[in-house]
Design an enzyme around this catalytic site. Structure first.
Site, short mmCIF file in Angstrom:
data_model
loop_
_atom_site.label_atom_id
_atom_site.label_comp_id
_atom_site.label_asym_id
_atom_site.label_seq_id
_atom_site.Cartn_x
_atom_site.Cartn_y
_atom_site.Cartn_z
N TYR A 33 0.83 -1.20 0.00
CA TYR A 33 0.00 0.00 0.00
C TYR A 33 0.87 1.25 0.00
O TYR A 33 2.08 1.18 0.22
CB TYR A 33 -0.96 -0.01 1.19
CG TYR A 33 -0.33 0.31 2.54
CD1 TYR A 33 0.49 -0.61 3.20
CD2 TYR A 33 -0.55 1.54 3.17
CE1 TYR A 33 1.05 -0.31 4.44
CE2 TYR A 33 0.00 1.84 4.41
CZ TYR A 33 0.81 0.92 5.03
OH TYR A 33 1.36 1.22 6.24
N LYS A 151 6.47 -2.09 1.90
CA LYS A 151 5.29 -1.50 2.56
C LYS A 151 4.09 -2.43 2.40
O LYS A 151 3.18 -2.18 1.60
CB LYS A 151 5.02 -0.10 1.98
CG LYS A 151 4.12 0.75 2.88
CD LYS A 151 4.21 2.21 2.51
CE LYS A 151 3.19 3.08 3.21
NZ LYS A 151 3.31 3.14 4.66
N GLU A 183 11.66 2.22 14.58
CA GLU A 183 10.79 3.30 14.09
C GLU A 183 9.50 3.28 14.88
O GLU A 183 9.31 2.44 15.76
CB GLU A 183 10.53 3.14 12.58
CG GLU A 183 9.89 1.82 12.22
CD GLU A 183 9.76 1.58 10.71
OE1 GLU A 183 9.71 2.55 9.93
OE2 GLU A 183 9.68 0.40 10.33
N LEU A 207 10.91 1.10 7.35
CA LEU A 207 10.36 1.57 6.08
C LEU A 207 11.14 2.81 5.63
O LEU A 207 11.47 3.67 6.46
CB LEU A 207 8.88 1.95 6.26
CG LEU A 207 8.22 2.30 4.92
CD1 LEU A 207 7.99 1.05 4.08
CD2 LEU A 207 6.92 3.05 5.12
#
Ligand code: PDD
Length: 287
Positions: A33, A151, A183, A207
């Site tokens: 996505y 992702k 993260e 990411l």
């Protein structure tokens, strides 16, 4: 009001949009996505998101069902048809619906990817009350898989992390691996010490944020030194400032980590300055 959404070539009222129960996105989280922000009806960093989409699809061996210009056209159509001023466009591409459940990937000649896009309006995106106050984070173990650079739609653990944070009266969680912050649940994490911006280097552990790339570029242009390296929770708690970045939050100051206030416990001046620069520059470059 019912939104217009996009499913496999058609623009439909959201209540009429359907995908198969055999879709591998639904059964296996076999999909990727992107989230692209809209400000004043224009797309922020469309090309960055398109390039990362292509990379995610390549890593999973899913064909990209549309070229760049067609993706752009669909994004623009949805912004127009839904009269989005501030908000975001969510897109998802899955490996499609082969008609049975099977761990083996289907033949891409006969099973085509599923494409879904929809919009979400958020009038408080730029002038965000949260950004004025800053957010509180708690730390949790990073229990995700090892390819966080792709992702994918496997968002159960990040979602659980957010709930752990909320239950503790915080806003979000920072994930920790071997004592070092990877993260946030849906954002990249930064600390600032003695004017230096510190954020984990790119690898399969995080990411590769599109907002991260832009913010680090703007920081360097503004003569703010940047260190791309890992930091521990202890180092973060001793930092002067902290913040997170993502398409949907831009630069969001962090004012508390695991219940301990950072500095004065209010958004730091450098984080706020970076937020301002990011919003100004992104607005100028929006398409
Ligand atoms: N999340 N890290 C993770 C784990 C993310 O899910 C995201 C984005 C980011 C920031 O990436 P970018 O700057 O390209 O938005 C970092 C999106 C916004 C989401 O899931 O809603």
């Amino acid at each position: 009001m019912s939104r217009t959404v996009y499913v496999n070539g058609d623009y439909l009222p959201e209540g009429e949009a359907k995908i198969s129960i055999f879709d591998r996105g639904f059964l296996m989280a076999d999909g990727v996505y992107e989230v692209t922000t809209v400000i004043e009806g224009k797309l922020i960093d469309f090309d960055g998101h398109f390039v990362r989409l292509q990379r995610s699809l390549d890593e999973l061996g899913i064909d990209n069902p549309m070229d760049r210009d067609t993706w752009l056209e669909v994004h623009r159509q949805l912004v127009t048809q839904n009269a989005v001023d501030q908000g975001m466009i969510y897109l998802q591409v899955t490996r499609g619906a082969p008609g049975d459940r099977d761990f083996v990937f289907p033949d891409p000649e006969t099973t085509k990817p599923t494409v879904v896009l929809f919009t979400q309006s958020n009038p408080a995106l730029v002038d965000s009350p949260k950004a004025r106050k800053g957010i509180k984070v708690v730390t949790i173990d990073d229990l995700r898989w090892g390819r966080r650079d792709i992702k994918t739609v496997q968002l159960l653990y990040p979602s659980m992390g957010k709930m752990i944070a909320i239950k503790q009266g915080a806003d979000d969680a920072w994930m920790v691996q071997d004592g070092e912050v990877t993260e946030g649940t849906s954002n990249n994490a930064y600390i600032i010490k003695d004017g230096r911006i510190i954020t984990r280097a790119l690898s399969n552990d995080i990411l590769h944020g599109i907002t991260r790339a832009a913010v680090l570029r703007f920081a360097q242009e503004a003569q703010m030194p940047v260190e791309e390296r890992s930091f521990t929770v202890e180092e973060a708690m001793q930092a002067d400032e902290a913040f997170v970045t993502s398409a949907s939050t831009f630069v969001m100051p962090v004012v508390e980590i695991d219940g301990a206030a950072l500095g004065a416990g209010v958004p730091g001046p450098l984080a706020l300055r970076l937020r301002e620069i990011y919003i100004d520059e992104s607005r100028k470059a929006a398409i």
